[in-house]
Design an enzyme around this catalytic site. Structure first.
Site, PDB file in Angstrom:
ATOM      1  N   GLY A  10      -5.063  12.616  -6.788  1.00  0.00           N
ATOM      2  CA  GLY A  10      -6.522  12.607  -6.978  1.00  0.00           C
ATOM      3  C   GLY A  10      -7.030  13.177  -8.292  1.00  0.00           C
ATOM      4  O   GLY A  10      -8.185  13.602  -8.372  1.00  0.00           O
ATOM      5  N   ASN A  51      -7.688  11.477 -11.000  1.00  0.00           N
ATOM      6  CA  ASN A  51      -8.782  10.592 -11.442  1.00  0.00           C
ATOM      7  C   ASN A  51     -10.022  10.815 -10.585  1.00  0.00           C
ATOM      8  O   ASN A  51     -11.147  10.825 -11.106  1.00  0.00           O
ATOM      9  CB  ASN A  51      -8.359   9.114 -11.371  1.00  0.00           C
ATOM     10  CG  ASN A  51      -7.583   8.693 -12.595  1.00  0.00           C
ATOM     11  OD1 ASN A  51      -8.166   8.525 -13.670  1.00  0.00           O
ATOM     12  ND2 ASN A  51      -6.279   8.571 -12.456  1.00  0.00           N
ATOM     13  N   MET A  56      -2.437   3.230  -3.295  1.00  0.00           N
ATOM     14  CA  MET A  56      -1.131   2.575  -3.420  1.00  0.00           C
ATOM     15  C   MET A  56      -0.910   1.408  -2.458  1.00  0.00           C
ATOM     16  O   MET A  56       0.234   1.041  -2.190  1.00  0.00           O
ATOM     17  CB  MET A  56      -0.016   3.619  -3.222  1.00  0.00           C
ATOM     18  CG  MET A  56      -0.088   4.782  -4.187  1.00  0.00           C
ATOM     19  SD  MET A  56      -0.047   4.244  -5.907  1.00  0.00           S
ATOM     20  CE  MET A  56       1.702   3.981  -6.075  1.00  0.00           C
ATOM     21  N   ILE A  74      -2.146  -2.695  -1.255  1.00  0.00           N
ATOM     22  CA  ILE A  74      -2.862  -3.899  -1.685  1.00  0.00           C
ATOM     23  C   ILE A  74      -3.955  -4.173  -0.658  1.00  0.00           C
ATOM     24  O   ILE A  74      -3.706  -4.162   0.556  1.00  0.00           O
ATOM     25  CB  ILE A  74      -1.895  -5.085  -1.817  1.00  0.00           C
ATOM     26  CG1 ILE A  74      -0.897  -4.757  -2.938  1.00  0.00           C
ATOM     27  CG2 ILE A  74      -2.650  -6.377  -2.124  1.00  0.00           C
ATOM     28  CD1 ILE A  74       0.052  -5.864  -3.279  1.00  0.00           C
ATOM     29  N   LEU A  75      -5.167  -4.382  -1.136  1.00  0.00           N
ATOM     30  CA  LEU A  75      -6.281  -4.630  -0.217  1.00  0.00           C
ATOM     31  C   LEU A  75      -6.160  -6.034   0.374  1.00  0.00           C
ATOM     32  O   LEU A  75      -5.828  -6.985  -0.341  1.00  0.00           O
ATOM     33  CB  LEU A  75      -7.619  -4.499  -0.954  1.00  0.00           C
ATOM     34  CG  LEU A  75      -8.001  -3.086  -1.401  1.00  0.00           C
ATOM     35  CD1 LEU A  75      -9.254  -3.138  -2.282  1.00  0.00           C
ATOM     36  CD2 LEU A  75      -8.237  -2.171  -0.204  1.00  0.00           C
ATOM     37  N   ASN A 128     -10.060  -1.009 -10.425  1.00  0.00           N
ATOM     38  CA  ASN A 128      -8.842  -0.204 -10.318  1.00  0.00           C
ATOM     39  C   ASN A 128      -8.458   0.295 -11.704  1.00  0.00           C
ATOM     40  O   ASN A 128      -8.791  -0.324 -12.713  1.00  0.00           O
ATOM     41  CB  ASN A 128      -7.704  -1.074  -9.770  1.00  0.00           C
ATOM     42  CG  ASN A 128      -6.392  -0.317  -9.642  1.00  0.00           C
ATOM     43  OD1 ASN A 128      -6.378   0.845  -9.205  1.00  0.00           O
ATOM     44  ND2 ASN A 128      -5.287  -0.940 -10.010  1.00  0.00           N
ATOM     45  N   HIS A 136      -5.019   1.276 -13.900  1.00  0.00           N
ATOM     46  CA  HIS A 136      -3.563   1.098 -13.868  1.00  0.00           C
ATOM     47  C   HIS A 136      -2.962   1.715 -15.138  1.00  0.00           C
ATOM     48  O   HIS A 136      -3.473   1.496 -16.235  1.00  0.00           O
ATOM     49  CB  HIS A 136      -3.237  -0.394 -13.791  1.00  0.00           C
ATOM     50  CG  HIS A 136      -1.772  -0.646 -13.727  1.00  0.00           C
ATOM     51  ND1 HIS A 136      -1.038  -0.455 -12.568  1.00  0.00           N
ATOM     52  CD2 HIS A 136      -0.878  -1.032 -14.676  1.00  0.00           C
ATOM     53  CE1 HIS A 136       0.230  -0.720 -12.820  1.00  0.00           C
ATOM     54  NE2 HIS A 136       0.364  -1.063 -14.087  1.00  0.00           N
TER      55      HIS A 136
HETATM   56  C1  GRF Z   1      -2.835   7.016 -12.115  1.00  0.00           C
HETATM   57  O1  GRF Z   1      -1.878   6.985 -13.127  1.00  0.00           O
HETATM   58  C2  GRF Z   1      -3.487   5.662 -11.957  1.00  0.00           C
HETATM   59  O2  GRF Z   1      -3.571   4.940 -13.144  1.00  0.00           O
HETATM   60  C3  GRF Z   1      -2.557   4.958 -11.006  1.00  0.00           C
HETATM   61  O3  GRF Z   1      -2.113   5.946 -10.116  1.00  0.00           O
HETATM   62  C4  GRF Z   1      -2.207   7.230 -10.750  1.00  0.00           C
HETATM   63  C5  GRF Z   1      -3.078   8.058  -9.854  1.00  0.00           C
HETATM   64  O4  GRF Z   1      -3.133   9.392 -10.259  1.00  0.00           O
HETATM   65  N1  GRF Z   1      -3.178   3.834 -10.371  1.00  0.00           N
HETATM   66  P1  GRF Z   1      -4.180  10.374  -9.590  1.00  0.00           P
HETATM   67  O5  GRF Z   1      -3.955  10.313  -8.071  1.00  0.00           O
HETATM   68  O6  GRF Z   1      -5.544   9.917  -9.957  1.00  0.00           O
HETATM   69  O7  GRF Z   1      -3.838  11.724 -10.128  1.00  0.00           O
END
Ligand code: GRF
Length: 194
Positions: free
Chosen positions: A20, A22, A95, A97-98, A112, A114
Site C-alpha cells: 500500500g 501507492n 494483484m 485480474i478484474l 492501474n 504498473h
Molecule cells: C507497485 O510497484 C505498482 O506499480 C505495482 O505493484 C506495486 C505496488 O506497491 N502494480 P504498493 O503496494 O503500492 O507499495
C-alpha cells in the site's frame, strides 16, 4: 461529491493486495486542499495486508473481499461502489485480474499503475527481467484497465535510468519513488476528464 476543506471532492476507491505505498501517496495527496478527490474506500482482496492498516490509520473505510472469482461477491463490490458514488477506481498493487463484466460496468473509469515502461514487461517480476535484458531505462506506466493484463490505453509514463550498480531492489526503490510522485497527480487529471 463531498465537501472537504470547503472544496467539492470526487470519491475514488483504491484496490490493493499488499503493502500500500501507492495508496499512502494517494491518500496524502488527496488531503491537500487543491486536490479534486477523496479516498472514500479501500478494497483489498487479501486479509491482513499493510495497506489495510494505512486505510485504518487514515479513517478510510476498507473492505476485505476476494471478489474476482465470484460473481456474487463481484456484484457486492459493484453495489458498494455505486452506493458510495465512486467516480474512479485506482488499482494500486492489486494483484488480480478484474472480471470482464466488472470492467464493462466501470468502463473507462478504472486505472492501474504498473512498474515498467509498457508495453514492455507486462506481468510480474518486471525489475528482474529489466536487469536480465540489460535495459538502460525503466519506469512506470499509468494506464486504463481493459480485460487484458497491463494492456489498456496508456495515460502517462515516467522513466528512470538504470546504472551498472543497480539491483532489482534499487530499481524497485527508484521506480516506486516516481510512482508515488505521478500517480496521485494523474488521478486528479483523469478525474477532470470524466
Ligand atoms: C507497485 O510497484 C505498482 O506499480 C505495482 O505493484 C506495486 C505496488 O506497491 N502494480 P504498493 O503496494 O503500492 O507499495
Amino acid at each position: 461529491m463531498k465537501k472537504l476543506n470547503g472544496k467539492l471532492k470526487y470519491n475514488i476507491a483504491v484496490f490493493i493486495s499488499g503493502r500500500g505505498s501507492n495508496l499512502k501517496s494517494i491518500i496524502d495527496y488527496s488531503l491537500k486542499k487543491e486536490t479534486s478527490y477523496k479516498v472514500k474506500m479501500v478494497i483489498s482482496n487479501k486479509k491482513g495486508v499493510k495497506g489495510l492498516l494505512i486505510a485504518k490509520k487514515n479513517n478510510i473505510k476498507s473492505y476485505c473481499i476476494n471478489f474476482t472469482q465470484s460473481k456474487r461477491l463481484g456484484n457486492k463490490v459493484l453495489n458498494i461502489l455505486k452506493k458510495n458514488n465512486i467516480k474512479l477506481i485506482c488499482l494500486a498493487g492489486f494483484m488480480k485480474i478484474l472480471p470482464t463484466y466488472f470492467i464493462k460496468i466501470y468502463g473507462g473509469k478504472i486505472i492501474n499503475i504498473h512498474p515498467s515502461l509498457l508495453p514492455k514487461y507486462k506481468g510480474l517480476n518486471t525489475h528482474k527481467r529489466v536487469i536480465a535484458n540489460k535495459e538502460k531505462f525503466t519506469g512506470c506506466t499509468i494506464h486504463f484497465v481493459n480485460r487484458f493484463l497491463d494492456s489498456g490505453k496508456i495515460i502517462i509514463q515516467s522513466k528512470v535510468k538504470i546504472t551498472k550498480r543497480d539491483t532489482s531492489r534499487s530499481i524497485e526503490k527508484k521506480v516506486l519513488k516516481i510512482e508515488h510522485s505521478i500517480y496521485p497527480k494523474t488521478i486528479d487529471k483523469i478525474l477532470s476528464t470524466l
